[in-house]
Design an enzyme around this catalytic site. Sequence first.
Site, PDB file in Angstrom:
ATOM      1  N   ASP A  52     -67.588   9.647   3.048  1.00 40.02           N
ATOM      2  CA  ASP A  52     -68.155   8.401   3.554  1.00 40.02           C
ATOM      3  C   ASP A  52     -67.067   7.381   3.857  1.00 40.02           C
ATOM      4  O   ASP A  52     -65.899   7.551   3.483  1.00 40.02           O
ATOM      5  CB  ASP A  52     -69.120   7.800   2.522  1.00 40.02           C
ATOM      6  CG  ASP A  52     -70.389   8.615   2.361  1.00 40.02           C
ATOM      7  OD1 ASP A  52     -70.820   9.231   3.351  1.00 40.02           O
ATOM      8  OD2 ASP A  52     -70.951   8.628   1.245  1.00 40.02           O
ATOM      9  N   TYR A 111     -63.591  16.386  -6.920  1.00 35.72           N
ATOM     10  CA  TYR A 111     -63.498  14.947  -6.654  1.00 35.72           C
ATOM     11  C   TYR A 111     -62.987  14.219  -7.895  1.00 35.72           C
ATOM     12  O   TYR A 111     -63.192  14.658  -9.035  1.00 35.72           O
ATOM     13  CB  TYR A 111     -64.864  14.372  -6.278  1.00 35.72           C
ATOM     14  CG  TYR A 111     -65.294  14.659  -4.863  1.00 35.72           C
ATOM     15  CD1 TYR A 111     -65.040  13.750  -3.835  1.00 35.72           C
ATOM     16  CD2 TYR A 111     -65.962  15.837  -4.542  1.00 35.72           C
ATOM     17  CE1 TYR A 111     -65.444  14.006  -2.531  1.00 35.72           C
ATOM     18  CE2 TYR A 111     -66.369  16.108  -3.241  1.00 35.72           C
ATOM     19  CZ  TYR A 111     -66.109  15.184  -2.246  1.00 35.72           C
ATOM     20  OH  TYR A 111     -66.505  15.441  -0.954  1.00 35.72           O
TER      21      TYR A 111
END
Length: 246
Positions: A52, A111
């Site tokens: 994003d 992540y």
Amino acid sequence: MRYKIVIEYDGSNFIGWQKQNHNSNSIQEILEKAIFKFSKQHVTVYGAGRTDAGVHALGQVAHFDLTTDFETYIVRNAINYHLISHAIAVVHVEKTDTDFHARFSAKRRYYLYKIVNRYSPLTIDRNRAWLVHTPLNVENMIKAVCYIKGNHNFSSFRAKCCQSKSPVKTVDNLSITYNHPYIDINISAISFLHHQVRIIVGTLVECGKGYFPPEHIKTIMEANNRSYAGTTAPSYGLYFVKVDYS
């Protein structure tokens, strides 16, 4: 010839990975333009993860095809030359089989979410970590982890706009390391729902603030309702670390 590339970027000034129109400030489109400038070929760059706006990458993986067989160092250097004005760098290039796909061949994605837990404002870590002023009970956050790891219906931890066909995902690893005032949250899975990592982080932070005990995570999970989970953590604390393909 198919090329696999590993990319690093500071996501602060981009709309995210995926291009949205022909003039978008997306990482995907900027890479495609850079490749065209040196190869004179129009390509589509396929990424392992569609990060994003604001999300950073240390090891995003992508692939593209060219009709010319270039040496890998030429591809790396040429793309980076045309990326000089952008906070994007190609750190590795290799040739790969045509059945390799950066997204669909991935076996695990990793992540990292970075939190700084202090009252003073950020300088070096500005736009690169989430500044949380309220003192956090990190021990409770660590205790809550066991209710998130494993195979679950993560409906409570997905964005309303998530287009994934199934909310069931397996979180292979979720760990928290603390070195005051820095809190690092590492998480890995084959794939994630839209905003899943950031909602998990936001929920863990609310647990750390004392809004609910660690075991309440189980209730949130079983509710299968987004409104039960915590806030969505800011995008700028999130890093796409690496991808496994074996």
